[in-house]
Design an enzyme around this catalytic site. Structure first.
Site, PDB file in Angstrom:
ATOM      1  N   GLY A 203       1.394  -1.400   0.206  1.00  0.00           N
ATOM      2  CA  GLY A 203       0.096   0.122   0.126  1.00  0.00           C
ATOM      3  C   GLY A 203       0.927   1.505   0.574  1.00  0.00           C
ATOM      4  O   GLY A 203       1.920   1.085  -0.584  1.00  0.00           O
ATOM      5  N   SER A 204      -0.055   2.389   0.426  1.00  0.00           N
ATOM      6  CA  SER A 204       1.151   3.999   0.432  1.00  0.00           C
ATOM      7  C   SER A 204       2.056   3.740   0.887  1.00  0.00           C
ATOM      8  O   SER A 204       2.249   2.955   3.027  1.00  0.00           O
ATOM      9  CB  SER A 204      -0.293   4.961   0.430  1.00  0.00           C
ATOM     10  OG  SER A 204      -0.659   4.447   2.103  1.00  0.00           O
ATOM     11  N   GLY A 208       2.445   2.720   5.191  1.00  0.00           N
ATOM     12  CA  GLY A 208       3.247   2.492   5.673  1.00  0.00           C
ATOM     13  C   GLY A 208       4.053   2.503   7.012  1.00  0.00           C
ATOM     14  O   GLY A 208       4.408   0.922   8.128  1.00  0.00           O
ATOM     15  N   GLU A 225       5.741  -2.577   0.399  1.00  0.00           N
ATOM     16  CA  GLU A 225       5.680  -2.831  -0.270  1.00  0.00           C
ATOM     17  C   GLU A 225       5.490  -1.785  -0.475  1.00  0.00           C
ATOM     18  O   GLU A 225       3.939  -1.614  -0.524  1.00  0.00           O
ATOM     19  CB  GLU A 225       4.871  -4.056  -1.132  1.00  0.00           C
ATOM     20  CG  GLU A 225       5.852  -5.279  -0.915  1.00  0.00           C
ATOM     21  CD  GLU A 225       7.057  -5.384  -2.368  1.00  0.00           C
ATOM     22  OE1 GLU A 225       6.780  -4.608  -2.646  1.00  0.00           O
ATOM     23  OE2 GLU A 225       7.620  -6.422  -2.149  1.00  0.00           O
ATOM     24  N   CYS A 260       1.442   0.294  -9.203  1.00  0.00           N
ATOM     25  CA  CYS A 260       2.584   0.909  -7.725  1.00  0.00           C
ATOM     26  C   CYS A 260       4.074   0.938  -9.386  1.00  0.00           C
ATOM     27  O   CYS A 260       4.932   1.872  -9.237  1.00  0.00           O
ATOM     28  CB  CYS A 260       3.098   0.422  -7.228  1.00  0.00           C
ATOM     29  SG  CYS A 260       3.544  -1.237  -7.268  1.00  0.00           S
TER      30      CYS A 260
HETATM   31  P1  NAD Z   1      -2.995   2.348   1.108  1.00  0.00           P
HETATM   32  O1  NAD Z   1      -2.290   2.589   1.767  1.00  0.00           O
HETATM   33  O2  NAD Z   1      -4.470   3.231   1.410  1.00  0.00           O
HETATM   34  O3  NAD Z   1      -4.401   0.757   1.416  1.00  0.00           O
HETATM   35  C1  NAD Z   1      -3.202  -0.250   1.724  1.00  0.00           C
HETATM   36  C2  NAD Z   1      -4.533  -0.841   2.575  1.00  0.00           C
HETATM   37  O4  NAD Z   1      -4.167  -0.350   4.210  1.00  0.00           O
HETATM   38  C3  NAD Z   1      -5.758  -1.494   2.468  1.00  0.00           C
HETATM   39  O5  NAD Z   1      -5.735  -2.789   3.151  1.00  0.00           O
HETATM   40  C4  NAD Z   1      -6.573  -0.995   4.121  1.00  0.00           C
HETATM   41  O6  NAD Z   1      -7.462  -1.000   4.315  1.00  0.00           O
HETATM   42  C5  NAD Z   1      -4.773  -0.725   5.228  1.00  0.00           C
HETATM   43  N1  NAD Z   1      -5.448   0.656   5.839  1.00  0.00           N
HETATM   44  C6  NAD Z   1      -5.878   2.014   5.192  1.00  0.00           C
HETATM   45  N2  NAD Z   1      -5.627   3.358   5.633  1.00  0.00           N
HETATM   46  C7  NAD Z   1      -4.862   2.766   6.978  1.00  0.00           C
HETATM   47  C8  NAD Z   1      -4.542   2.879   8.304  1.00  0.00           C
HETATM   48  N3  NAD Z   1      -4.915   4.330   8.494  1.00  0.00           N
HETATM   49  N4  NAD Z   1      -4.605   2.816   9.790  1.00  0.00           N
HETATM   50  C9  NAD Z   1      -4.157   1.284   9.193  1.00  0.00           C
HETATM   51  N5  NAD Z   1      -4.202   0.268   8.166  1.00  0.00           N
HETATM   52  C10 NAD Z   1      -4.701   0.900   6.652  1.00  0.00           C
HETATM   53  O7  NAD Z   1      -3.307   1.602   0.172  1.00  0.00           O
HETATM   54  P2  NAD Z   1      -4.648   1.283  -1.380  1.00  0.00           P
HETATM   55  O8  NAD Z   1      -4.562   2.605  -1.622  1.00  0.00           O
HETATM   56  O9  NAD Z   1      -4.959   0.167  -0.860  1.00  0.00           O
HETATM   57  O10 NAD Z   1      -2.555   2.087  -2.487  1.00  0.00           O
HETATM   58  C11 NAD Z   1      -2.630   2.709  -3.258  1.00  0.00           C
HETATM   59  C12 NAD Z   1      -0.920   2.516  -2.660  1.00  0.00           C
HETATM   60  O11 NAD Z   1      -0.310   1.301  -2.803  1.00  0.00           O
HETATM   61  C13 NAD Z   1       0.565   3.361  -3.719  1.00  0.00           C
HETATM   62  O12 NAD Z   1       0.909   3.788  -3.402  1.00  0.00           O
HETATM   63  C14 NAD Z   1       0.645   2.267  -4.474  1.00  0.00           C
HETATM   64  O13 NAD Z   1       1.817   2.580  -4.859  1.00  0.00           O
HETATM   65  C15 NAD Z   1       0.943   1.463  -3.638  1.00  0.00           C
HETATM   66  N6  NAD Z   1       1.079  -0.035  -4.048  1.00  0.00           N
HETATM   67  C16 NAD Z   1       2.497  -1.180  -4.102  1.00  0.00           C
HETATM   68  C17 NAD Z   1       2.655  -1.994  -4.528  1.00  0.00           C
HETATM   69  C18 NAD Z   1       3.716  -2.489  -4.695  1.00  0.00           C
HETATM   70  O14 NAD Z   1       4.053  -3.610  -4.719  1.00  0.00           O
HETATM   71  N7  NAD Z   1       5.175  -2.161  -3.702  1.00  0.00           N
HETATM   72  C19 NAD Z   1       1.218  -2.740  -5.297  1.00  0.00           C
HETATM   73  C20 NAD Z   1       0.269  -2.291  -5.079  1.00  0.00           C
HETATM   74  C21 NAD Z   1      -0.102  -0.862  -4.813  1.00  0.00           C
END
Ligand code: NAD
Length: 492
Positions: A203-204, A208, A225, A260
């Protein structure tokens, strides 16, 4: 083994209050040792393959519901990759699990060593919405291969896929040690509060940080990731005919920029800038037609929140005047056409935030050094792309840009090679997976030194006379002749 499994016995859990109990149950089942045998791991991996074979159309349809993802794109970029990850793991598992022999050393003679891969334990996998099937199940392949128990929390932003996973996983996998939890921030917060042996997060970078802070409480190892801005440098020697098709496919052909590893911005040698823009417009029209809205090959923006975020980029007066192609929008259909923006100011939000959508900024540079400076001034990207026929330029980029991965003369394809670790560095993440790296991400490499009861020299034990001290110093310093001499008492 088969009749032992509680497949289909437990369904999805909804509601944060139930989660601590669920984690305890999974941990107790893990302690029974059921995940350790290779046979269990292979059985689960075959379970995933069977799930894909029997439910492919349902999975692909669900991805369409969540993301408007074209079905063949879902197959190529999600379903088939999970299947090949399982097949590779089944083929290589014995090799991955086998202890790696290490030769003994003079200081511990006689002895022999082994690196024994043991499962880290109970893992939490938190995934993102943009490849909601792949990013949920591929980490499971790693966790299963390594012999871990796991709880998967798919993204609530792709709710149909999350619901499908929580329906299918218990039908095909051992639900005593592989569980799916649907939910958003509340559920994830409760999960992060539990004790884990590994957290694998996609995720973001913002979230992270939350994950890493939670992990630090129990010193839990993490794989992060993450994302960021993936740059593309196009050198004046690049083959534009080949390169721009590959860039367009990486940008719009892979979840419409919501990836990503999608090219985030182009840095182009100023000498070829106008040719690049003209050719890229031709490529976009060839791929998606004069009106891309009618194309069957573009995913849509995931939801209104992300649509408004992307529309906000284009509404910025610093940006709106610089759109050279696209910019068409349909609020009701969450549609933004493939959009090129030229000469984007470096201080605009478009150049400071990850775009994650169909907008592609273009910046002219004087040459490779300026490109390196621009990229190095920003957080380390997940991947950097360079298009060039000049070997010197290629070498300079590979040597000077720090990024999770790098592709020369193409985009996104490094993702497809399981021999390459996939992961970020710095702001784009830590640790990696794919192929054997997935097994490693969920394993602890235990160092085991085997000795028998022979080989104790008196100098090892007190009292440490001068002779013994000389001997020990010589051995520790690798001066073996001096060690022998010290035993003769000739050395004072
Ligand atoms: P996100 O960080 O918003 O969410 C990812 C996960 O985190 C979800 O399951 C969500 O429920 C959880 N989450 C969200 N907010 C949270 C909080 N405050 N506390 C605890 N958990 C929480 O990310 P997204 O919008 O789903 O994905 C987009 C981001 O992910 C982009 O930055 C993208 O580049 C990155 N990404 C990276 C990869 C990789 O393999 N490196 C792959 C896909 C996406």
């Amino acid at each position: 083994m088969e009749e032992d499994l509680e497949v289909g016995g437990r369904g999805a859990v909804r509601g944060a209050a139930e989660l601590p109990r669920l984690v305890t149950e999974v941990r107790e089942a893990y302690r029974n040792g059921r995940t350790r045998p290779a046979a269990w791991r292979v059985q689960q991996l075959n379970g995933i393959i069977r799930m894909i074979s029997e439910r492919e159309s349902e999975i692909v349809q669900t991805l369409y519901t969540d993301l408007g993802k074209p079905s063949h794109e879902s197959y190529v970029t999600e379903v088939s990759l999970v299947r090949s990850a399982c097949k590779l793991a089944i083929k290589e598992l014995k090799k991955w699990m086998a202890p790696l022999k290490v030769s003994g050393s003079i200081t511990t003679f006689p002895s022999w060593g082994a690196i024994v891969a043991e499962p880290l334990g109970v893992a939490l996998v938190i995934s993102a919405w943009n490849f909601p099937f792949l990013l949920s199940v591929e980490p499971l392949v790693g966790a299963i291969s390594a012999g871990c128990a796991m709880v998967l929390k798919p993204s609530e932003v792709a709710p149909a896929t999350a619901a499908l996973l929580s329906k299918l996983v218990p039908l095909y996998l051992d639900s005593s040690v592989i569980r799916v939890v649907e939910g958003g921030v509340d559920e994830t917060t409760v999960l992060l509060d539990q004790q884990w042996d590994k957290i694998f997060y996609t995720g973001s970078p913002r979230v992270g940080r939350i994950v890493m802070a939670a992990a630090s409480k129990h010193l839990t190892p993490v794989t992060l990731e993450l994302g960021g801005k993936c740059p593309v440098y196009i050198d004046r020697t690049a083959d534009l005919k080949v390169g721009l098709r590959r860039i367009a496919l990486g940008k719009w052909g892979c979840n419409n920029g919501q990836a990503c590893i999608a090219p985030d911005y182009l840095l182009i040698d100023e000498i070829i800038a106008s040719e690049v823009v003209d050719t890229l417009i031709d490529v976009i029209e060839t791929f998606y037609g004069k009106d891309p809205k009618t194309s069957q090959d573009l995913s849509r923006i995931v939801n209104t929140k992300h649509y408004s975020r992307l529309a906000g980029f284009l509404d910025d007066p610093k940006i709106s005047s610089k759109i050279v192609h696209g910019g068409a929008r349909d609020d009701n259909k969450l549609y933004i056409s493939p959009t090129l923006v030229c000469d984007v100011p470096m201080d605009s939000t478009l150049m400071s935030e990850e775009i994650f959508g169909p907008i592609l900024p273009i910046i002219k540079v004087k040459g490779v050094q300026e490109a390196i400076d621009i990229i190095s001034d920003r957080p380390k990207p997940l991947v950097a792309y360079v298009f060039t026929k000049n070997k010197e330029v290629e070498k300079r980029i590979v040597a000077s840009i720090s990024s999770g991965g790098m592709v020369v003369n193409d985009t996104i394809v490094h993702f497809l090679n399981p021999g390459l670790p996939f992961g970020g560095v710095g702001e784009s993440g830590m640790s990696s997976y794919h192929g054997k790296f997935s097994f490693d991400a969920f394993s602890h490499k235990k160092a085991v030194l085997y000795r028998n009861n022979l080989g104790d020299v008196p100098a090892r034990f007190p009292p440490f006379t001068t002779m013994k001290q000389n001997f020990r110093r010589a051995i520790m310093d690798g001066h073996y002749l001096s060690a022998v001499i010290s035993l003769t008492g000739l050395k004072k």
